[in-house]
Design an enzyme around this catalytic site. Structure first.
Site, PDB file in Angstrom:
ATOM      1  N   LYS A   1       0.865  -1.169   0.000  1.00 12.89           N
ATOM      2  CA  LYS A   1       0.000   0.000   0.000  1.00 12.89           C
ATOM      3  C   LYS A   1       0.908   1.228   0.000  1.00 12.89           C
ATOM      4  CE  LYS A   1      -3.306   2.759   2.564  1.00 12.89           C
ATOM      5  NZ  LYS A   1      -4.056   2.980   3.818  1.00 12.89           N
TER       6      LYS A   1
ATOM      7  N   GLY B   1      -8.818   9.490   8.838  1.00 13.25           N
ATOM      8  CA  GLY B   1      -9.138   9.660  10.241  1.00 13.25           C
ATOM      9  C   GLY B   1     -10.249  10.638  10.557  1.00 13.25           C
TER      10      GLY B   1
ATOM     11  N   ALA C   1      -9.796   5.616   3.284  1.00 13.08           N
ATOM     12  CA  ALA C   1      -9.704   6.786   4.172  1.00 13.08           C
ATOM     13  C   ALA C   1     -10.996   7.595   4.196  1.00 13.08           C
ATOM     14  CB  ALA C   1      -8.546   7.703   3.810  1.00 13.08           C
ATOM     15  N   GLY C   2     -11.318   8.047   5.405  1.00 12.39           N
ATOM     16  CA  GLY C   2     -12.458   8.936   5.604  1.00 12.39           C
ATOM     17  C   GLY C   2     -13.758   8.250   5.929  1.00 12.39           C
TER      18      GLY C   2
ATOM     19  N   ASN D   1      -9.730   1.769   8.938  1.00 13.31           N
ATOM     20  CA  ASN D   1      -9.089   1.404  10.192  1.00 13.31           C
ATOM     21  C   ASN D   1      -9.777   2.088  11.366  1.00 13.31           C
ATOM     22  OD1 ASN D   1      -5.579   1.358  11.326  1.00 13.31           O
ATOM     23  ND2 ASN D   1      -7.421   0.773  12.361  1.00 13.31           N
TER      24      ASN D   1
END
Length: 263
Positions: free
Chosen positions: A100, A161, A188-189, A210
């Site tokens: 990644k 995040g 992401a997001g 995550n």
């Protein structure tokens, strides 16, 4: 319904959720959440854990016990050179050419550096890596990453995040429409299961997240919620949503109704 498998760099998977291994309250909760999510691919950061120096020994042992496909990342890198160097270390340590690719361009919102990301991707592909590039929702950057040899693209939904979901569905839909041949993963997001449903309904193939699970009040329960949300979004995309209309349309036909109910 037959299994809805998909392929990433020649490997087939059932789950369309890729999950991170950071920020959990404890290694045990991390293991339970990853297992509950059904995810088959787990991202890991060489820089943050330093396994080559014996750091996080318990963490690495638990990850190996999960028997998942590892996707090392270059989180924290600020240049193409730095990312390539870390990638080579990751390949030696994890014994995988999957990567990644992350190259930070701005420390405030952690936006990926588009020029450095393309440059690093080109170098890494020549070195035999199978690159999963994390990028913004910019069509041209995605096209450039495809052109240098990336077989998967991972545009963000919003800054990492933040949990703000899909800030610009139009951009994401444009990328999907213009690059139909590659697997696309929103990375992401994502903050809520409903965000994942929306991404899959747009035609995206998977989700990488995550914080939304790791920082939830109950990470294991949230992992289950995301698993079912992604399944729902995927089924909706396959089924095909009804067209939107400007005016109301009755769901009950007038045929056979009493005359006084008919207009």
């Amino acid at each position: 319904m037959p299994p809805d498998i998909w392929t990433l760099y020649g490997q087939t998977f059932n789950s369309r959720l890729l999950i991170g291994s950071a920020l959990y309250p404890s290694p045990a909760i991390m293991s339970d959440a990853i297992t509950e999510s059904g995810a088959e691919i787990v991202t890991v950061s060489l820089r943050r854990q330093s396994p080559e120096q014996g750091g996080g020994e318990s963490f690495w042992r638990q990850l190996k016990e999960l028997k998942k496909t590892m996707l090392p990342n270059t989180a924290g890198c600020h240049s193409a050179k730095e990312a390539v160097t870390l990638a080579q270390m990751s390949r030696e340590l994890f014994e995988t050419d999957w990567l990644k690719l992350e190259v930070v361009g701005d420390d405030y919102n952690l936006q990926p550096d588009p020029l450095a990301t393309v440059a690093a991707a080109e170098q890494l592909i020549k070195l035999g890596f199978k690159v999963f590039p994390y990028c913004t929702d910019d069509l041209v950057i995605c096209q450039r990453l495809r052109d240098v040899g990336c077989q998967v693209l991972m545009p963000w939904g919003s800054p990492i995040g933040t949990g703000r979901g899909l800030m610009n569905p139009y951009n994401l839909q444009t990328i999907r429409d213009r690059i139909p041949e590659l697997p696309l993963i929103v990375d992401a997001g994502i903050g809520k299961p409903s965000h994942a449903v929306q991404a899959l309904e747009l035609g995206y193939d998977g989700i990488l997240l995550n914080t939304a699970i790791a920082q939830a009040g109950n990470p294991v329960l949230m992992a289950s919620a995301f698993k079912h949300a992604i399944e729902a979004g995927r089924q909706a995309a396959l089924a095909g949503a009804m067209p939107e209309r400007q005016t109301a349309s009755p769901s009950t036909p007038t045929l056979g109704m009493p005359f006084w109910h008919q207009q």
